[in-house]
Design a protein around this motif. Structure first.
Motif, mmCIF file in Angstrom:
data_model
loop_
_atom_site.group_PDB
_atom_site.id
_atom_site.type_symbol
_atom_site.label_atom_id
_atom_site.label_comp_id
_atom_site.label_asym_id
_atom_site.label_seq_id
_atom_site.Cartn_x
_atom_site.Cartn_y
_atom_site.Cartn_z
ATOM 1 N N ALA C 140 0.820 -1.210 0.000
ATOM 2 C CA ALA C 140 0.000 0.000 0.000
ATOM 3 C C ALA C 140 0.854 1.261 0.000
ATOM 4 O O ALA C 140 0.377 2.323 -0.366
ATOM 5 N N SER C 141 2.137 1.172 0.409
ATOM 6 C CA SER C 141 2.972 2.363 0.444
ATOM 7 C C SER C 141 3.242 2.908 -0.950
ATOM 8 O O SER C 141 3.601 4.071 -1.092
ATOM 9 N N ASN C 142 3.125 2.075 -1.971
ATOM 10 C CA ASN C 142 3.389 2.490 -3.349
ATOM 11 C C ASN C 142 4.817 2.999 -3.492
ATOM 12 O O ASN C 142 5.068 4.063 -4.017
ATOM 13 N N ASN C 143 5.731 2.194 -3.010
ATOM 14 C CA ASN C 143 7.143 2.557 -3.020
ATOM 15 C C ASN C 143 7.899 1.288 -3.374
ATOM 16 O O ASN C 143 7.594 0.224 -2.857
ATOM 17 N N LYS C 144 8.892 1.422 -4.251
ATOM 18 C CA LYS C 144 9.509 0.179 -4.720
ATOM 19 C C LYS C 144 10.285 -0.522 -3.627
ATOM 20 O O LYS C 144 10.323 -1.735 -3.572
ATOM 21 N N PHE C 145 10.863 0.255 -2.701
ATOM 22 C CA PHE C 145 11.593 -0.400 -1.624
ATOM 23 C C PHE C 145 10.632 -1.148 -0.702
ATOM 24 O O PHE C 145 10.908 -2.274 -0.275
#
Lengths: 174, 195, 343, 109
Positions: C140-145
């Motif tokens: 859900a963070s929408n961050n690749k890490f």
């Protein structure tokens, strides 16, 4: 108490099952499906089948749905541009699903007196859902199917690894 | 030649069974760390315990008085000029009649400010001062600040008190926009122009 | 009388929750102090005596920090992730038998949150759900890490769950029950499972490290390759819940290790004690023993963390699939043969 | 008779039948209207689970462990099926960059 619980769990299972079908976001679908599995596990506990309830959680919610979520994350399916079937096809689908439901309900109603008759209450054993009983049945009467399941798993593992392997010269294309 | 006897020869021989299962190595590692658990800690609990400082350590500035309790500073501006960080500024004023017991020279610093965020504690001001008026204490450090308004030390916090103990009873006046004070940049610039 | 038992039960359940939260809170303090001590430092010692108020200060800090949700994050799932992580972590402590029975009135009430005859399956099922919090939060963070951390967590947990389950099977074969209380009672006195199942114990412990995402298996949050892994985008108390659930998980894992392999509330000479002191006091001593074992394993978790560096991802996978699972299967076979031979 | 579980005494088995049929039809509806192969897969799981529930309820009401054993087998087969099925979906995605089943009917890429 059991009655209230039954209706609550039934409502929960049907509502979240419907949400699986209608949510556009695949991750939401997965989460609703997990909720459905939880309410089904609740039903299993009501039915005195604790072992199945636990296995249902471990296998379905704990392993299978994690795999689904994993694949959805890998394929980056957060885009909401999944094409639906055309509207006439959707209508036809609703109608046919409704018809199947109608047939099933009608068949249930027609045969309900025969179904209602509980097996002879004298020999009724409420302990069949417990681990000991199931284990006895599984490892005596159903030993060969059980062993065959392990071969099935082996085949499935080999198949999954074979399908998922990278062909020579192929670059990682996710 | 070996500088220390801790060097080990690199080898690429296959690992033995004991090495491959890692567990003995993990146990050795655990032993090393638990040994450190019982070692004496090297941390110094700073505010309560302080490391000894050198007698010529350059800490917080102080504006000295002479034996009769008069301010030594004559506001010549040499400290400001010599300051590489341009942290010092001052306003000079002429000594009036009847103030001889306050100021030693005929000119004195009405305002004397040091910006402690700019100061690098090099001690050049101390070296430059012809009157031995500014001095960097060896036993006191400039404390940490909570706000920018605390950063500039005026005469109220720099000047030594009459009985040589702090806090001082010096004037509380600070620099204002209307003050004409010795601008070190301007002074330096003029000097270059004269050359 | 019926009501009385219900009251005592709910008190026990609340106590179990409170104790697991309290222990998790102070684990954060203990971890920092221990890490410092292992590195010749002092660690936090300013807030209160010995720094004992540090966890409270940390909590206050986390609560008062800015709540922040990234613009492109999936808002509800972003909040749901850490809540789920905390929920599953807390739920698994409910079935752990912390002690024998308490005598209240004329009833004997077991010191356990919920008594189920499939306690092992229950805790195993809850543990397998624990990964959802991390996966959902990371996705859900929408961050690749975050996504990489979530994917790593998922594959790591699934892989090590298998070996963990297989390691437990050998214990189950010995006790013939899925009931945690029965497993504990089978290890009466000093007759602990670890003496019969040393290999199973090592496999289980390794998998417990991996399931709790603790070093050397903390790849989901490996800070020097993935920034913060699944909790990169998290701040304030949502981050706090993630970090906190790790400590609750660690407590539960330690408790389960001591129940399965180190006899839970059993200790050598317990019969002698039981003969000479009142029943409730004997139970209390048993509970103390259980907690001593649990604390030792929490200490061990931290000790390992500050000793061993992190695995590389391929090493993690090959350790899980190529070493632990075959070893666990061999362990099952040997256990089965021995049971057949001696019975 | 007092050995009967509460649910058996209170709820007629037809309720379970109706519930399972409804769940099955929801799964079927999903298969018919959705076009994402993964969602289709999930809907099939839904249908499988409705059958599982039915088998369990019959096993309990008829006091016959065989039904529950069958559910156990179905779960095992479902796990194997998912492993292979997801591998196939991932392979398809690698090749045609979509999981839309409409585009799979061409059977070539």
């Amino acid at each position: 108490m059991a009655e209230k619980l039954f209706y609550f769990l039934t409502f929960l299972a049907l509502a979240s099952g419907l949400m699986v079908v209608v949510s556009r976001n695949p991750v939401h679908s997965v989460l609703y499906l997990i909720l459905t599995f939880f309410s089904l596990s609740g039903h299993y506990i009501l039915l005195n089948a604790q072992f199945l309830a636990a296995v249902n959680i471990i296998v379905y919610a704990g392993a299978i749905m994690v795999l689904f979520l994993f694949v959805i994350m890998f394929l980056n399916m957060r885009t909401h541009n999944e094409p639906m079937a055309p509207i006439w096809a959707q209508l036809a689908a609703v109608v046919s699903a409704g018809l199947v439901l109608m047939v099933l309900v009608a068949a249930t109603k027609a045969s309900s007196p025969a179904l209602e008759a509980v097996a002879d209450t004298d020999s009724f054993d409420s302990q069949i859902g417990l681990v000991q009983t199931l284990g006895q049945t599984l490892f005596s009467q159903y030993l060969i199917p059980f062993e065959l399941t392990s071969i099935l798993f082996l085949v499935a593992i080999v198949g999954a690894v074979y399908l998922g392997r990278r062909e020579p010269g192929e670059r990682n294309s996710f | 030649m070996r500088l220390s006897d801790r060097a080990k020869d690199v080898s690429d021989k296959n690992m033995s069974f004991a090495e491959r299962i890692y567990l003995p190595a993990i146990a050795t590692g655990l032993g090393v760390t638990i040994k450190h658990f019982f070692k004496k800690k090297v941390t110094i609990q700073y505010p309560e315990v302080q490391r000894p400082v050198s007698p010529n350590f350059r800490g917080l500035h102080v504006l000295k008085r002479d034996d009769e309790g008069r301010e030594r500073c004559t506001a010549c501006g040499l400290c400001a000029l010599s300051c590489p960080a341009e942290a010092i500024s001052m306003v000079a004023e002429e000594r009036k009649k009847g103030e001889e017991h306050l100021y030693r020279e005929e000119k004195y610093a009405a305002v004397y400010e040091i910006n402690m965020l700019r100061c690098i504690f090099c001690g050049f001001c101390e070296e430059a001062c012809p009157k031995q008026a500014i001095y960097l204490q060896s036993d006191k450090m400039a404390p940490a600040f909570y706000g920018r308004e605390e950063v500039i030390y005026g005469k109220d916090r720099l000047l030594e008190s009459k009985d040589k103990t702090r806090p001082t009873d010096g004037p509380k006046r600070r620099l204002t926009a209307t003050d004409t004070y010795i601008d070190p940049i301007a002074v330096g610039y003029n000097r270059q122009l004269k050359k | 009388m019926e009501l009385d038992i219900l009251t005592v039960k709910s008190i026990i359940i609340l106590l179990v929750f409170g104790i697991s939260l309290g222990i998790a809170t102070y684990s954060t303090w203990a971890e920092r102090r221990l890490a410092a001590y292992l590195q010749d430092r002092q660690g936090p010692n300013r807030a209160g005596p010995l720094g004992l108020l540090q966890p409270i200060a940390d909590a206050v800090k986390l609560f008062t920090k800015e709540e922040f949700i990234p613009a492109s994050a999936n808002k509800w799932l972003f909040i749901f992730g850490p809540s789920l992580a905390m929920l599953t972590a807390l739920m698994s402590s409910a079935v752990i038998p912390f002690g024998s029975t308490l005598e209240i009135g004329d009833k004997f009430i077991p010191v356990q949150g919920i008594e189920v005859n499939i306690g092992v399956l229950y805790s195993f099922g809850i543990v397998s759900l624990g990964v959802y919090g991390i996966m959902i939060g990371g996705w859900a963070s929408n961050n690749k890490f975050s996504l990489l951390g979530a994917v790593r967590a998922a594959s790591q947990n699934i892989s090590y769950e298998l070996a963990m389950g297989l390691a437990i099977v050998a214990v189950l074969m010995m006790s013939g029950s899925l009931d945690l209380r029965k497993i504990v009672e089978d290890q009466h006195g000093g007759n602990w499972n670890v003496f019969y199942q040393p290999l199973g114990f090592i496999i289980f412990l390794t998998c417990a490290f991996a399931e709790c995402n603790r070093t050397p298996f903390d790849l989901p949050e490996s800070e020097n390759e993935l920034v913060g892994g699944y909790h990169t985008e998290y701040s304030s108390m949502k981050l706090g819940l993630f970090l906190f659930s790790e400590y609750v998980n660690m407590f539960v894992a330690s408790a389960i290790v001591s129940v399965l392999y180190f006899g839970g509330y059993n200790y050598p000479g317990m019969d002698l004690v039981a003969d000479h002191v009142p029943h409730n006091l004997a139970t209390a001593i048993g509970i103390a023993v259980m907690f001593a074992k649990t604390f030792f394993f929490i200490f061990f978790f931290m000790w390992i963390r500050w000793t061993i560096p992190r695995f590389r991802y391929d090493q993690l996978m090959s350790l899980g699939w190529k070493s632990l699972i075959p070893l666990a299967i061999a362990n099952i076979i040997v256990t089965g043969c021995v049971i057949l031979l001696f019975n | 008779m007092q050995d009967l579980p509460e649910v058996v005494r209170l709820i007629p088995i037809t309720h379970y039948l109706l519930f399972a049929s409804a769940l099955f039809c929801i799964g079927m509806l999903g298969v018919l209207i959705r076009r994402n192969a993964l969602i289709l897969f999930m809907c099939i799981e839904l249908m499988l689970n409705s059958v599982n529930l039915l088998l369990t309820s019959f096993a309990t009401y008829r006091s016959d462990a065989a039904g529950q054993v069958f559910v156990f087998f179905i779960m095992a087969v479902a796990a194997a099926e998912v492993a292979v099925g997801l591998a196939i979906i991932v392979m398809i995605y690698r090749n045609i960059k979509t999981t839309n089943v409409n585009l799979l009917s061409r059977l070539k890429w």
